[in-house]
Design an enzyme around this catalytic site. Sequence first.
Site, PDB file in Angstrom:
ATOM      1  N   GLN A 187       0.817  -1.203   0.000  1.00 49.36           N
ATOM      2  CA  GLN A 187       0.000   0.000   0.000  1.00 49.36           C
ATOM      3  C   GLN A 187       0.865   1.273   0.000  1.00 49.36           C
ATOM      4  OE1 GLN A 187      -0.624  -2.745   1.863  1.00 49.36           O
ATOM      5  NE2 GLN A 187      -2.752  -2.853   2.553  1.00 49.36           N
ATOM      6  N   ASP A 228      -6.322   1.230  12.652  1.00 50.26           N
ATOM      7  CA  ASP A 228      -7.567   0.530  12.314  1.00 50.26           C
ATOM      8  C   ASP A 228      -8.457   0.368  13.525  1.00 50.26           C
ATOM      9  OD1 ASP A 228      -5.472  -0.342  10.192  1.00 50.26           O
ATOM     10  OD2 ASP A 228      -7.420  -0.824   9.318  1.00 50.26           O
TER      11      ASP A 228
HETATM   12  C1  LIG Z   1      -6.760   5.723   7.066  1.00 50.36           C
HETATM   13  S1  LIG Z   1      -6.566   4.022   6.670  1.00 50.36           S
HETATM   14  C2  LIG Z   1      -6.142   3.352   8.204  1.00 50.36           C
HETATM   15  C3  LIG Z   1      -5.451   1.999   8.067  1.00 50.36           C
HETATM   16  O1  LIG Z   1      -6.143   1.075   7.188  1.00 50.36           O
HETATM   17  C4  LIG Z   1      -5.154   0.376   6.406  1.00 50.36           C
HETATM   18  O2  LIG Z   1      -5.371  -1.008   6.325  1.00 50.36           O
HETATM   19  P1  LIG Z   1      -5.781  -1.721   4.894  1.00 50.36           P
HETATM   20  O3  LIG Z   1      -4.880  -1.161   3.834  1.00 50.36           O
HETATM   21  O4  LIG Z   1      -5.565  -3.204   5.173  1.00 50.36           O
HETATM   22  O5  LIG Z   1      -7.231  -1.353   4.706  1.00 50.36           O
HETATM   23  C5  LIG Z   1      -3.859   0.625   7.134  1.00 50.36           C
HETATM   24  O6  LIG Z   1      -3.723  -0.197   8.280  1.00 50.36           O
HETATM   25  C6  LIG Z   1      -4.054   2.087   7.512  1.00 50.36           C
HETATM   26  O7  LIG Z   1      -3.128   2.570   8.426  1.00 50.36           O
END
Ligand SMILES: CSC[C@H]1O[C@H](OP(=O)(O)O)[C@H](O)[C@@H]1O
Length: 341
Positions: A187, A228
């Site tokens: 990501q 999260d």
């Molecule tokens: C503002 S997004 C917060 C949080 O969500 C992401 O997880 P994912 O990519 O698995 O949905 C990531 O942990 C971010 O820090």
Amino acid sequence: MKTLVARSLKYQEGVVSVLDQYLLPHQTTWHICQSVEEMAELILTLKVRGAPLIGLAAALLVAHLAEQGADKEALAKAIDELEATRPTAVNLMHCMAKLRIALQQPNWVEAVVSTAESLFEEDIALCERMANFGAELVSAGDNLLTHCNTGALATAGIGTALGVIHQAHAAGKNIHVWVDETRPLLQGGRLTAYELSCWDIPYTLICDNMAASLMAAGKVDKIFVGADRIAANGDFANKVGTYNLAVLAKHHNIPFYVVAPVTTLDTACPNGQAIPIEERNPLEVTGVSGSFGQCQWAPSNANVFNPAFDVTPADLVTGWVLDSGVYDQEAVSSGALLALN
Ligand SMILES: CSC[C@H]1O[C@H](OP(=O)(O)O)[C@H](O)[C@@H]1O
């Protein structure tokens, strides 16, 4: 439902559309989503991702189904099924709980639609407030480090940790950002690099295992990450690899901030051990896939551990940047978060 437009989610001309984040940055594909099954698959495969965004996408879909004439039982089932897609990001549970309350109102269709609209518009404002509070912590010329993606792609607004970085840049603070690529789903390397490029914010992409030597060399001034789920005592779950950064930051005496909206707080969780951690498909670790195709490099019978998140204890956190302000260790250890949720 009114027109609602965010970087990776919109309701326009009678349809819910989502930007496929799994294919970014080299392929820009929007999917029209018309069913619970479609939205669940989009969330499960991280085409739709980001703690605030998955809750909002699910909420818009439920509101759309309500307007399309779905009955209360079908909507209640949709809410349950969407809530069950990913267990860690409490924003999803927050949004679904609000819709359940709306569903109990006499004018439940209007209540569900207006709740979804409010959740979406509230997130835009929450992002703005977090960005402003957090940018005050950034000094001119800072080298910042961030993990995963927490920008406009992951929210309805400018983002959480990346929203702070955007605001600090906009304030002319002349920052540079070290971007953790964030294995296994990259990501950071795909989405944060893309967002910072779009915003003309100077950054350098690194593999996750390079952060330690940068800190040892004095090249990291502050770290900002998202969350999260934040427990009552300030422990928080975030993308796996966040705990590594927090331990390293403590060792190198580098300020470490978590940035999240009130919708990420879960004071029913007493501490980080109570936060459920999603485990994901081993194929995400044994290889890689995306808009460039896919390849598997590990032995097909490899044992794999693939937790999507890890938990950072509160004692490793310098400050919690929320939409209501910045909270330090003393405030959080005296229960300040309990009053917010
Ligand atoms: C503002 S997004 C917060 C949080 O969500 C992401 O997880 P994912 O990519 O698995 O949905 C990531 O942990 C971010 O820090």
